[in-house]
Motif scaffolding. Structure first.
Motif, short mmCIF file in Angstrom:
data_model
loop_
_atom_site.label_atom_id
_atom_site.label_comp_id
_atom_site.label_asym_id
_atom_site.label_seq_id
_atom_site.Cartn_x
_atom_site.Cartn_y
_atom_site.Cartn_z
N HIS A 149 0.82 -1.21 0.00
CA HIS A 149 0.00 0.00 0.00
C HIS A 149 0.86 1.27 0.00
N ARG A 150 1.74 1.40 0.99
CA ARG A 150 2.60 2.58 1.10
C ARG A 150 4.04 2.22 1.45
N ALA A 151 4.43 0.97 1.20
CA ALA A 151 5.80 0.48 1.41
C ALA A 151 6.28 0.61 2.86
N HIS A 152 5.35 0.52 3.80
CA HIS A 152 5.71 0.57 5.22
C HIS A 152 6.31 -0.77 5.64
N PRO A 153 7.39 -0.76 6.45
CA PRO A 153 7.99 -2.02 6.90
C PRO A 153 7.01 -2.84 7.75
N LEU A 154 7.00 -4.15 7.52
CA LEU A 154 6.12 -5.04 8.26
C LEU A 154 6.82 -5.74 9.41
N SER A 155 8.04 -5.32 9.73
CA SER A 155 8.80 -5.96 10.79
C SER A 155 8.12 -5.85 12.16
N GLU A 156 7.38 -4.80 12.39
CA GLU A 156 6.68 -4.61 13.67
C GLU A 156 5.17 -4.82 13.53
N SER A 157 4.77 -5.54 12.49
CA SER A 157 3.34 -5.76 12.25
C SER A 157 2.73 -6.65 13.32
N ASP A 158 1.43 -6.49 13.51
CA ASP A 158 0.69 -7.35 14.43
C ASP A 158 0.33 -8.63 13.70
N ILE A 159 0.36 -9.75 14.43
CA ILE A 159 -0.09 -11.01 13.88
C ILE A 159 -1.25 -11.48 14.73
N SER A 160 -2.37 -11.75 14.05
CA SER A 160 -3.56 -12.23 14.73
C SER A 160 -4.10 -13.42 13.95
N GLY A 161 -4.06 -14.58 14.57
CA GLY A 161 -4.50 -15.79 13.86
C GLY A 161 -3.63 -16.01 12.63
N ALA A 162 -4.26 -16.05 11.47
CA ALA A 162 -3.55 -16.30 10.20
C ALA A 162 -3.30 -15.01 9.43
N GLU A 163 -3.43 -13.87 10.11
CA GLU A 163 -3.29 -12.58 9.42
C GLU A 163 -2.17 -11.72 9.98
N LEU A 164 -1.54 -11.00 9.08
CA LEU A 164 -0.50 -10.03 9.42
C LEU A 164 -1.09 -8.65 9.14
N ARG A 165 -0.98 -7.74 10.10
CA ARG A 165 -1.59 -6.41 9.99
C ARG A 165 -0.51 -5.34 9.90
N CYS A 166 -0.55 -4.54 8.83
CA CYS A 166 0.39 -3.44 8.69
C CYS A 166 0.12 -2.39 9.76
N PRO A 167 1.15 -1.97 10.50
CA PRO A 167 0.94 -1.01 11.59
C PRO A 167 0.61 0.41 11.11
N LEU A 168 0.85 0.74 9.84
CA LEU A 168 0.62 2.10 9.37
C LEU A 168 -0.86 2.40 9.12
N HIS A 169 -1.53 1.61 8.30
CA HIS A 169 -2.93 1.86 7.96
C HIS A 169 -3.86 0.70 8.25
N GLY A 170 -3.34 -0.38 8.84
CA GLY A 170 -4.21 -1.48 9.24
C GLY A 170 -4.57 -2.47 8.14
N TYR A 171 -3.89 -2.41 7.01
CA TYR A 171 -4.15 -3.41 5.97
C TYR A 171 -3.80 -4.78 6.52
N ARG A 172 -4.63 -5.79 6.19
CA ARG A 172 -4.39 -7.14 6.69
C ARG A 172 -4.17 -8.10 5.53
#
Length: 106
Positions: free
Chosen positions: A48-71
């Motif tokens: 979406h905006r090339a934000h690093p996913l290294s600190e993303s949230d993981i919930s179940g089978a999904e990874l959530r981008c911390p910048l805008h919440g894309y999953r």
């Protein structure tokens, strides 16, 4: 035809559930994850905006981008939820096992 090369990412002995590490190989930005005994290798920036996913949230089978919440679905890389305009899913890479190491062919 491209000549692919094996790149070692990690030793099996160092992997555990909850493992997360980012790798930069040439122009590839990758994130290696292990969840419930399964290992995944995805691109490590949100399309979406090339934000690093290294600190993303993981919930179940999904990874959530911390910048805008894309999953994104961790197993497939598919976009599951967009908060703004739609974007493509995450690129997924095939992991290769070699003796005591796990890696990728690039």
């Amino acid at each position: 035809m491209d000549n692919l090369r094996f790149y070692t990412l990690e030793k099996f002995i160092n992997l555990y559930d909850g493992y997360r590490k980012v790798f930069k190989i040439d122009h590839y930005n990758l994130i290696l994850l292990q969840l419930d005994g399964q290992r995944y290798l995805l691109e490590s920036t949100c399309p979406h905006r090339a934000h690093p996913l290294s600190e993303s949230d993981i919930s179940g089978a999904e990874l959530r981008c911390p910048l805008h919440g894309y999953r994104f679905n961790i197993a497939s890389g598919d976009l599951v939820h967009a908060t703004e305009e739609t974007c493509r899913g995450l690129k997924k890479y095939e992991l290769v096992e070699r003796e005591t190491d796990i890696g990728v062919m690039l």
